[in-house]
Write an enzyme that holds these catalytic residues in place. Structure first.
Site, PDB file in Angstrom:
ATOM      1  N   HIS A  59       0.788  -1.184  -0.034  1.00  0.00           N
ATOM      2  CA  HIS A  59       0.067   0.033  -0.089  1.00  0.00           C
ATOM      3  C   HIS A  59       0.931   1.233   0.052  1.00  0.00           C
ATOM      4  O   HIS A  59       1.541   1.612   0.949  1.00  0.00           O
ATOM      5  CB  HIS A  59      -0.904   0.036   1.379  1.00  0.00           C
ATOM      6  CG  HIS A  59      -1.915   1.309   1.344  1.00  0.00           C
ATOM      7  ND1 HIS A  59      -1.655   2.161   2.205  1.00  0.00           N
ATOM      8  CD2 HIS A  59      -2.992   1.195   0.743  1.00  0.00           C
ATOM      9  CE1 HIS A  59      -2.767   3.038   2.089  1.00  0.00           C
ATOM     10  NE2 HIS A  59      -3.425   2.453   1.094  1.00  0.00           N
ATOM     11  N   ARG A 117      -3.099  -0.847  -8.650  1.00  0.00           N
ATOM     12  CA  ARG A 117      -4.740  -0.425  -8.169  1.00  0.00           C
ATOM     13  C   ARG A 117      -4.602   0.752  -7.887  1.00  0.00           C
ATOM     14  O   ARG A 117      -3.468   1.435  -7.318  1.00  0.00           O
ATOM     15  CB  ARG A 117      -5.047  -1.139  -6.977  1.00  0.00           C
ATOM     16  CG  ARG A 117      -6.628  -0.630  -6.649  1.00  0.00           C
ATOM     17  CD  ARG A 117      -6.961  -1.479  -5.161  1.00  0.00           C
ATOM     18  NE  ARG A 117      -6.130  -0.820  -3.969  1.00  0.00           N
ATOM     19  CZ  ARG A 117      -6.698  -1.360  -2.981  1.00  0.00           C
ATOM     20  NH1 ARG A 117      -7.304  -2.441  -2.679  1.00  0.00           N
ATOM     21  NH2 ARG A 117      -5.972  -0.990  -1.774  1.00  0.00           N
ATOM     22  N   HIS A 148     -12.859  -0.759   0.223  1.00  0.00           N
ATOM     23  CA  HIS A 148     -12.179  -0.766   1.451  1.00  0.00           C
ATOM     24  C   HIS A 148     -13.055   0.163   2.585  1.00  0.00           C
ATOM     25  O   HIS A 148     -13.314   1.219   2.131  1.00  0.00           O
ATOM     26  CB  HIS A 148     -10.894   0.096   1.072  1.00  0.00           C
ATOM     27  CG  HIS A 148     -10.069   0.039   2.614  1.00  0.00           C
ATOM     28  ND1 HIS A 148      -9.181  -0.705   3.041  1.00  0.00           N
ATOM     29  CD2 HIS A 148     -10.333   1.225   3.562  1.00  0.00           C
ATOM     30  CE1 HIS A 148      -8.767  -0.372   4.235  1.00  0.00           C
ATOM     31  NE2 HIS A 148      -9.193   0.730   4.588  1.00  0.00           N
ATOM     32  N   HIS A 174     -35.434 -22.733  21.256  1.00  0.00           N
ATOM     33  CA  HIS A 174     -34.180 -22.867  20.237  1.00  0.00           C
ATOM     34  C   HIS A 174     -33.850 -24.370  20.302  1.00  0.00           C
ATOM     35  O   HIS A 174     -33.288 -25.049  19.264  1.00  0.00           O
ATOM     36  CB  HIS A 174     -33.390 -21.873  20.789  1.00  0.00           C
ATOM     37  CG  HIS A 174     -33.597 -20.384  19.959  1.00  0.00           C
ATOM     38  ND1 HIS A 174     -32.844 -19.713  19.311  1.00  0.00           N
ATOM     39  CD2 HIS A 174     -35.061 -19.976  20.294  1.00  0.00           C
ATOM     40  CE1 HIS A 174     -33.528 -18.608  18.870  1.00  0.00           C
ATOM     41  NE2 HIS A 174     -34.563 -18.593  19.630  1.00  0.00           N
TER      42      HIS A 174
END
Length: 410
Positions: free
Chosen positions: A105, A167, A229, A326
């Site tokens: 990044h 990207r 993101h 349940h």
């Protein structure tokens, strides 16, 4: 506000790999699940979490777990920042991670790209700042110029390494002024310089409807894969990521336990739960689901914190049933209160019995596991005793065993 998108297509050609041939459309009812690729950012976004500081051995071990589980890309911090970051990138790049790739990044700057390529990273996640933020800082820059500068950096990256994948994400995409956002998207079409496009809910304030309104038309307008993101400041990160994927996004940024800046980002395990709910068969074939629990437990150990009880799929309460109605239903048909079989995740369900909400079916089932068969009247009576006796807290296993022995001796 729905962005006005250009008629043209953002058109860098894709290669023949399945993931990059995947169309940006929602197709059939579960086609979007098959298209999605997971990016794990535990070693980038996760490092921004105050409690998470793994060593290199931790990172090697967790990286192997991520790859074995089925993560497509592992994202790393910008290697330009520190010697340890460059060492991490080189060390993790030397691992055999199968088809899992490493990404860095980085800012849209030549220096960052050069260092990342030098340490062997072949996937670059560039970002550009929000024009709004630059104006507030007294450094205005035309939105088109931001894209042009990033395109120049992408071209430089390809000069250094021909097979690099790039990207570009406009930071804080959802809060960029609509006119600026339109200019950015139009310029991205004209530039034709990026292999993927990302959108970012940087402050976690987007509503799922906002995500759908932005991502769906964008995915229809471009030919390259779109990624999402999202931060979790309003508790919507997983929901937003699932909406983005259904709207056409291919790549979804996640981190284990959602670790990240402030409230974190989309939790890997939560997003996978959403995929399972949509297409369990495909997920079981594509991911090694039985490894998810140990992956999450490993990251939690390194973070020095227990797995939160309500964590999707792998939390201690994920397949725990308590209420009498349940438990009765689950004994007959687990699908009544479970959307996925815990066995897919190498988990077991827990049926709680020794408490004030118990029912006689649960009591009879527990006695049977202890080798004692109860008729209905006896089970009902024992359940009534449990409900009354546990008013001040749960009954111990030993206390239940003693009472069971008493009622069966009569």
């Amino acid at each position: 506000m729905r962005p006005t998108l250009p008629v043209g297509k953002l058109g860098r050609a894709r290669d023949s790999k399945e993931d990059r041939m995947a169309p940006n459309n929602d197709g059939g009812s579960a086609d979007w699940v098959r298209r999605v690729r997971l990016i794990d950012s535990t070693f980038r976004e996760g490092l921004q979490c105050a409690r998470f500081a793994p060593g290199l051995d931790d990172k090697r071990r967790i990286a192997r777990r991520l790859a074995a589980f089925g993560v497509y890309i592992i994202e790393l911090v910008n290697p330009v920042g520190a010697e340890w970051a460059r060492g991490d990138a080189a060390a993790l790049g030397a691992l055999d991670l199968g088809g899992t790739r490493l990404a860095a990044h980085v800012r849209a700057r030549r220096e960052d790209v050069r260092v990342a390529v030098d340490v062997g990273v072949a996937v670059l996640h560039l970002f550009i700042p929000s024009p709004d933020r630059l104006r507030r800082m007294g450094r205005p820059c035309a939105p088109a110029r931001l894209v042009d500068a990033a395109a120049e950096v992408a071209a430089f990256a390809r000069m250094l390494r021909a097979d690099v994948e790039v990207r570009l994400t406009p930071e804080d995409t959802f809060r960029i002024a609509p006119d600026d956002r339109r200019v950015i998207f139009e310029r991205l079409v004209e530039a034709d310089a990026f292999d993927r496009l990302g959108v970012a809910d940087t402050v976690g304030a987007a509503h799922p409807l906002d995500v759908e309104r932005l991502v769906a038309p964008l995915c229809r307008a471009v030919r390259v894969p779109v990624g999402f993101h999202g931060h979790d400041d309003t508790g919507c990160a997983v929901a937003n990521a699932l909406v983005a994927a259904r709207a056409g996004a291919t790549f979804i940024d996640t981190s284990v336990l959602g670790l990240g800046e402030r409230n974190g980002i989309t939790a890997l395990e939560g997003f996978v739960a959403g995929l399972l709910a949509a297409d369990a068969d495909h997920c079981a074939a594509r991911f090694r689901l039985g490894l998810l629990g140990e992956l999450v437990a490993d990251v939690a150990r390194v973070a020095g914190a227990p797995i939160p009880p309500r964590t999707c799929l792998v939390g201690p309460l994920a397949f725990t049933h308590k209420a009498g109605v349940h438990v009765h239903a689950v004994l007959d048909d687990p699908q009544c209160y479970e959307f996925v079989d815990p066995a897919l995740l190498d988990r077991r369900r827990t049926l709680l019995t020794l408490h004030g909400l118990t029912g006689w079916h649960a009591v009879r089932a527990r006695a049977a596991r202890m080798g004692v068969e109860l008729d209905e009247p006896t089970a009902r009576a024992l359940a009534g005793w449990l409900r009354d006796a546990s008013a001040d807290g749960s009954i111990s296993d030993e206390g239940f065993a003693r009472r069971l022995a008493e009622v069966t001796r009569r």
